[in-house]
Design a protein around this motif. Structure first.
Motif, PDB file in Angstrom:
ATOM      1  N   ILE A 150      27.118   7.988  60.682  1.00 11.25           N
ATOM      2  CA  ILE A 150      27.021   6.983  61.621  1.00 11.25           C
ATOM      3  C   ILE A 150      27.783   5.580  61.201  1.00 11.25           C
ATOM      4  CG2 ILE A 150      25.156   5.707  62.515  1.00 11.25           C
ATOM      5  CD1 ILE A 150      23.200   7.728  61.926  1.00 11.25           C
ATOM      6  N   LEU A 151      27.948   5.422  59.937  1.00  9.32           N
ATOM      7  CA  LEU A 151      28.773   4.108  59.692  1.00  9.32           C
ATOM      8  C   LEU A 151      30.233   4.072  60.160  1.00  9.32           C
ATOM      9  CD1 LEU A 151      28.871   1.399  58.534  1.00  9.32           C
ATOM     10  CD2 LEU A 151      29.142   2.379  56.147  1.00  9.32           C
ATOM     11  N   CYS A 152      30.650   5.385  59.989  1.00 11.80           N
ATOM     12  CA  CYS A 152      32.243   5.606  60.041  1.00 11.80           C
ATOM     13  C   CYS A 152      32.403   5.587  61.790  1.00 11.80           C
ATOM     14  CB  CYS A 152      32.472   6.658  59.546  1.00 11.80           C
ATOM     15  SG  CYS A 152      32.724   6.975  57.577  1.00 11.80           S
ATOM     16  N   PHE A 153      31.500   6.260  62.213  1.00 13.42           N
ATOM     17  CA  PHE A 153      31.679   6.411  63.680  1.00 13.42           C
ATOM     18  C   PHE A 153      31.484   4.836  64.371  1.00 13.42           C
ATOM     19  CE2 PHE A 153      29.303   6.264  67.942  1.00 13.42           C
ATOM     20  CZ  PHE A 153      29.899   7.025  68.575  1.00 13.42           C
ATOM     21  N   GLU A 154      30.553   4.013  63.685  1.00 13.16           N
ATOM     22  CA  GLU A 154      30.242   2.676  64.474  1.00 13.16           C
ATOM     23  C   GLU A 154      31.809   1.760  63.935  1.00 13.16           C
ATOM     24  OE1 GLU A 154      28.095   2.162  66.320  1.00 13.16           O
ATOM     25  OE2 GLU A 154      26.407   3.544  65.745  1.00 13.16           O
ATOM     26  N   LEU A 155      32.245   2.004  62.851  1.00 13.49           N
ATOM     27  CA  LEU A 155      33.658   1.241  62.449  1.00 13.49           C
ATOM     28  C   LEU A 155      34.592   1.759  63.389  1.00 13.49           C
ATOM     29  CD1 LEU A 155      33.097   1.183  58.677  1.00 13.49           C
ATOM     30  CD2 LEU A 155      32.789  -0.933  60.288  1.00 13.49           C
ATOM     31  N   ILE A 156      34.700   3.033  63.506  1.00 13.62           N
ATOM     32  CA  ILE A 156      36.061   3.687  64.182  1.00 13.62           C
ATOM     33  C   ILE A 156      35.700   2.990  65.764  1.00 13.62           C
ATOM     34  CG2 ILE A 156      37.148   5.547  65.244  1.00 13.62           C
ATOM     35  CD1 ILE A 156      36.247   7.022  62.377  1.00 13.62           C
ATOM     36  N   THR A 157      34.527   3.497  66.523  1.00 12.60           N
ATOM     37  CA  THR A 157      34.448   2.953  67.781  1.00 12.60           C
ATOM     38  C   THR A 157      34.533   1.612  68.120  1.00 12.60           C
ATOM     39  OG1 THR A 157      32.059   3.014  67.531  1.00 12.60           O
ATOM     40  CG2 THR A 157      33.023   4.992  68.344  1.00 12.60           C
ATOM     41  N   SER A 158      33.955   0.789  66.974  1.00 12.79           N
ATOM     42  CA  SER A 158      34.182  -0.860  67.200  1.00 12.79           C
ATOM     43  C   SER A 158      35.569  -1.179  67.159  1.00 12.79           C
ATOM     44  CB  SER A 158      33.358  -1.345  65.988  1.00 12.79           C
ATOM     45  OG  SER A 158      33.278  -2.728  66.005  1.00 12.79           O
ATOM     46  N   ASN A 159      36.389  -0.708  66.200  1.00 13.78           N
ATOM     47  CA  ASN A 159      37.913  -1.191  66.094  1.00 13.78           C
ATOM     48  C   ASN A 159      38.470  -0.454  67.282  1.00 13.78           C
ATOM     49  OD1 ASN A 159      37.584  -2.678  63.978  1.00 13.78           O
ATOM     50  ND2 ASN A 159      37.614  -0.747  62.446  1.00 13.78           N
ATOM     51  N   HIS A 160      38.228   0.629  67.571  1.00 16.79           N
ATOM     52  CA  HIS A 160      38.988   1.209  68.970  1.00 16.79           C
ATOM     53  C   HIS A 160      38.673   0.552  70.245  1.00 16.79           C
ATOM     54  CE1 HIS A 160      40.931   4.624  71.150  1.00 16.79           C
ATOM     55  NE2 HIS A 160      40.076   4.362  72.024  1.00 16.79           N
ATOM     56  N   ALA A 161      37.433   0.324  70.288  1.00 15.81           N
ATOM     57  CA  ALA A 161      37.200  -0.435  71.559  1.00 15.81           C
ATOM     58  C   ALA A 161      37.844  -1.946  71.723  1.00 15.81           C
ATOM     59  CB  ALA A 161      35.545  -0.617  71.664  1.00 15.81           C
ATOM     60  N   TRP A 162      37.727  -2.511  70.584  1.00 21.34           N
ATOM     61  CA  TRP A 162      38.587  -3.863  70.445  1.00 21.34           C
ATOM     62  C   TRP A 162      40.135  -3.652  70.737  1.00 21.34           C
ATOM     63  CZ3 TRP A 162      37.320  -8.806  70.920  1.00 21.34           C
ATOM     64  CH2 TRP A 162      38.085  -9.754  70.642  1.00 21.34           C
ATOM     65  N   ARG A 163      40.629  -2.725  69.966  1.00 25.42           N
ATOM     66  CA  ARG A 163      42.165  -2.744  70.374  1.00 25.42           C
ATOM     67  C   ARG A 163      42.796  -2.199  71.596  1.00 25.42           C
ATOM     68  NH1 ARG A 163      43.543   0.328  64.309  1.00 25.42           N
ATOM     69  NH2 ARG A 163      42.702  -1.528  63.016  1.00 25.42           N
ATOM     70  N   HIS A 164      41.751  -1.482  72.380  1.00 26.91           N
ATOM     71  CA  HIS A 164      42.077  -0.937  73.586  1.00 26.91           C
ATOM     72  C   HIS A 164      41.233  -1.499  74.723  1.00 26.91           C
ATOM     73  CE1 HIS A 164      43.355   1.860  70.609  1.00 26.91           C
ATOM     74  NE2 HIS A 164      44.219   2.394  71.494  1.00 26.91           N
ATOM     75  N   ILE A 165      40.924  -2.705  74.615  1.00 23.60           N
ATOM     76  CA  ILE A 165      39.869  -3.301  75.477  1.00 23.60           C
ATOM     77  C   ILE A 165      40.647  -3.482  76.959  1.00 23.60           C
ATOM     78  CG2 ILE A 165      40.310  -5.576  75.029  1.00 23.60           C
ATOM     79  CD1 ILE A 165      36.876  -4.201  75.870  1.00 23.60           C
ATOM     80  N   ASP A 166      41.785  -3.868  76.762  1.00 24.08           N
ATOM     81  CA  ASP A 166      42.384  -4.018  77.998  1.00 24.08           C
ATOM     82  C   ASP A 166      42.412  -2.693  78.914  1.00 24.08           C
ATOM     83  OD1 ASP A 166      42.731  -6.889  77.627  1.00 24.08           O
ATOM     84  OD2 ASP A 166      44.769  -6.500  76.691  1.00 24.08           O
ATOM     85  N   ARG A 167      42.810  -1.677  78.230  1.00 27.99           N
ATOM     86  CA  ARG A 167      42.855  -0.457  78.819  1.00 27.99           C
ATOM     87  C   ARG A 167      41.831   0.226  79.385  1.00 27.99           C
ATOM     88  NH1 ARG A 167      43.307   4.762  77.127  1.00 27.99           N
ATOM     89  NH2 ARG A 167      43.330   4.127  74.868  1.00 27.99           N
ATOM     90  N   LEU A 168      40.400  -0.212  78.635  1.00 27.87           N
ATOM     91  CA  LEU A 168      39.194   0.363  79.045  1.00 27.87           C
ATOM     92  C   LEU A 168      38.774  -0.495  80.048  1.00 27.87           C
ATOM     93  CD1 LEU A 168      37.691   0.701  75.223  1.00 27.87           C
ATOM     94  CD2 LEU A 168      38.187   2.448  76.809  1.00 27.87           C
ATOM     95  N   GLN A 169      38.948  -1.794  79.993  1.00 29.79           N
ATOM     96  CA  GLN A 169      38.372  -2.624  81.269  1.00 29.79           C
ATOM     97  C   GLN A 169      39.064  -2.316  82.513  1.00 29.79           C
ATOM     98  OE1 GLN A 169      35.608  -3.737  80.296  1.00 29.79           O
ATOM     99  NE2 GLN A 169      36.233  -5.837  81.056  1.00 29.79           N
ATOM    100  N   ALA A 170      40.385  -1.774  82.379  1.00 32.37           N
ATOM    101  CA  ALA A 170      41.306  -1.314  83.463  1.00 32.37           C
ATOM    102  C   ALA A 170      40.758  -0.048  84.318  1.00 32.37           C
ATOM    103  CB  ALA A 170      42.579  -1.353  83.272  1.00 32.37           C
ATOM    104  N   THR A 171      40.146   0.762  83.230  1.00 31.00           N
ATOM    105  CA  THR A 171      39.704   2.180  84.008  1.00 31.00           C
ATOM    106  C   THR A 171      38.692   1.989  85.183  1.00 31.00           C
ATOM    107  OG1 THR A 171      38.284   4.235  83.707  1.00 31.00           O
ATOM    108  CG2 THR A 171      37.342   2.228  82.560  1.00 31.00           C
TER     109      THR A 171
END
Length: 498
Positions: A150-171
């Motif tokens: 669970i901790l690894c999942f949270e760290l990975i998704t947290s960092n992934h969402a921050w680094r790709h926030i612009d692309r995610l917001q554009a969806t």
């Protein structure tokens, strides 16, 4: 005033807010996967509408709880302390704690039948200790793996969402996803309102399945259902019950003709007599402390012999009806039992004997299946915890609530190979059935409904009380009306429909 500083602060806070939404979305998906355990723990709905409600409520309720946790924790932190690296780390830790708590609550629900609450803390600790002590290495390893995953999942998704926030917001699907969860949440509540108004039990019985989702109905539903009318319940002693032909003259679907095993149930008046019997050959017997008896001896013996609740004792005594299972080809003998109208046969396949003195204690016979127990002496509640001994070593692995009413279903299912007969003329379950922890009984104007570790008593005045089966303490739970309604329907199965 430095406008550029304010603009930078607002931009950073806005980006954190957008990141928080996507981080929450990933946690909703994880929470949905973990919460599948709640759905698996209970029986599936029987109707299409019930199944639709289950899916909508699962997605809508879990999505709402996860989003609410974000609003109460991560969202205010993002506004007060808008430093991305620190917020992402704290969010991962908070989410890990939340998801671990959800997984633990699911484990408690699967094993005990209720969610984490302070009134049941002793039984929850006992469950945790039992799991840990049974195999500490594997238990600690598995628990550690869950938390680390669970901790690894949270760290990975947290960092992934921050680094790709612009692309995610554009969806283009972000509004559709949000609308889907809102639609599931609203529609599930609308369906529940309809189900509550129409007494649709296939839907309302799911009220307590998910965490923080308690029954919205109360005792009024008891009065809606003509099976549990409070005034009728108060007059339970005076109701004339007419047994249906399905019990008196059942068309047995399959005769138990292939009987190669003899069995005996030895009942002892005192624990001292039981100890004398067991001491003849202690290695012959295994035992379980999850065995429960009715406090009233007459009701207790009736529940054992007929494998149906003592609710039927009066009409059966008046009609001198023999146990319906005798029509299956299994012969039986009854010794020293108060039910004088029972007919015994010699050299029976099943012997049920009440031992009242040491002179009557039989020798241990290693060639037959034996169940032995002592009748309860003192009781503070209608259902009493006891100890059951058996030459069937599997009884030691029974870890859920079983009662007197389940003894014959166990023998007929596992020894006499008549599972269809059990379903037709008995209301108990085999000890080794996955559903053996749920059932209903009745004694002294008290309805007893039990499921896993939870026992609920409904008294003749309509009041109720719930307690932990293993620890005996009271549970601060609301009345699970759908469970009670289903229990009463099961209880009245052999009553003529007027």
């Amino acid at each position: 005033m430095n406008l550029s500083t304010q603009s930078q602060f607002a931009s950073k806070a806005s980006k954190l807010l957008s990141w928080g939404h996507w981080f929450t979305f990933s946690n909703i998906l994880l929470a949905l996967i973990i919460s599948l355990a709640y759905l698996i723990a209970d029986d599936a709905p029987n109707t299409l509408m019930g199944q639709l409600y289950l899916a909508l409520n699962w997605v809508g309720h879990i999505g709402f709880l996860t989003f609410l946790c974000f609003v109460l924790t991560i969202f205010p932190l993002s506004l007060i302390f808008p430093y991305p690296r620190h917020i992402r780390g704290m969010a991962a830790i908070i989410a890990t704690f939340g998801m671990t708590l959800l997984a633990f609550d699911a484990y408690v629900y699967v094993n005990l039948g209720y969610h984490i609450n302070m009134s049941a803390i002793e039984q929850i600790v006992a469950l945790f200790w039992s799991t840990l002590s049974s195999n500490p290495t594997i238990s600690i390893f598995m628990s550690g793996c869950v938390v680390i995953f669970i901790l690894c999942f949270e760290l990975i998704t947290s960092n992934h969402a921050w680094r790709h926030i612009d692309r995610l917001q554009a969806t283009q699907y972000k509004k559709t996803l949000s609308g889907l969860f809102v639609l599931c949440f609203v529609s599930s509540h609308l369906i529940h309102i309809w189900a509550d108004a129409t007494v649709n039990l296939d839907i309302t019985k799911q009220d307590n399945t998910l965490p923080l989702s308690y029954p919205t109905t109360a005792k009024s539903l008891l009065a809606k259902n003509n099976l549990i009318d409070i005034e009728q319940y108060k007059k339970a002693k005076n109701v004339e019950l007419n047994l249906t032909a399905s019990y008196l003259t059942p068309k047995i679907e399959s005769q138990c003709s292939d009987i190669n095993t003899k069995a005996e149930i030895v009942i002892f008046k005192t624990h001292e007599l039981l100890s004398q019997f067991i001491s003849q050959d202690t290695k012959q017997f295994a035992k379980t402390s999850h065995f429960f008896q009715l406090a009233d001896e007459s009701d207790n013996l009736f529940s054992l012999i007929y494998a149906i609740p003592a609710f039927y004792k009066k009409p059966i005594a008046e009609q001198r009806a023999q146990p319906a299972w005798l029509q299956s080809g299994v012969s039986a003998s009854f010794t020293n039992l108060a039910l004088t109208y029972l007919e015994s046969t010699h050299d029976a396949d099943l012997n049920i004997t009440l031992i009242t003195s040491s002179d009557d204690i039989p020798p241990v016979d290693k060639d037959i299946v034996t169940y032995a127990f002592a009748l309860p002496i003192e009781a503070s509640s209608p259902l009493v915890k006891s100890t059951l001994y058996s030459s069937d070593k599997r009884v030691a692995y029974v870890n859920s609530l079983v009662t007197m009413q389940d003894l014959l279903p166990t023998l007929f299912t596992d020894k006499f190979n008549c599972p269809k007969l059990v379903k037709q003329v008995m209301l108990g379950n085999s000890f080794y059935s996955p559903k053996s922890s749920a059932g209903v009984n009745y004694t002294q104007d008290t309805l007893i409904a039990y499921k896993k570790d939870k026992i609920t008593y409904i008294y003749k005045d309509g009041t109720h009380q719930s307690e932990s089966a293993q620890q005996g303490f009271l549970l601060d739970d609301k009345l699970e009306v759908p469970l009670i309604v289903e229990s009463v329907k099961k209880l009245r199965r052999f009553i003529d429909k007027d």
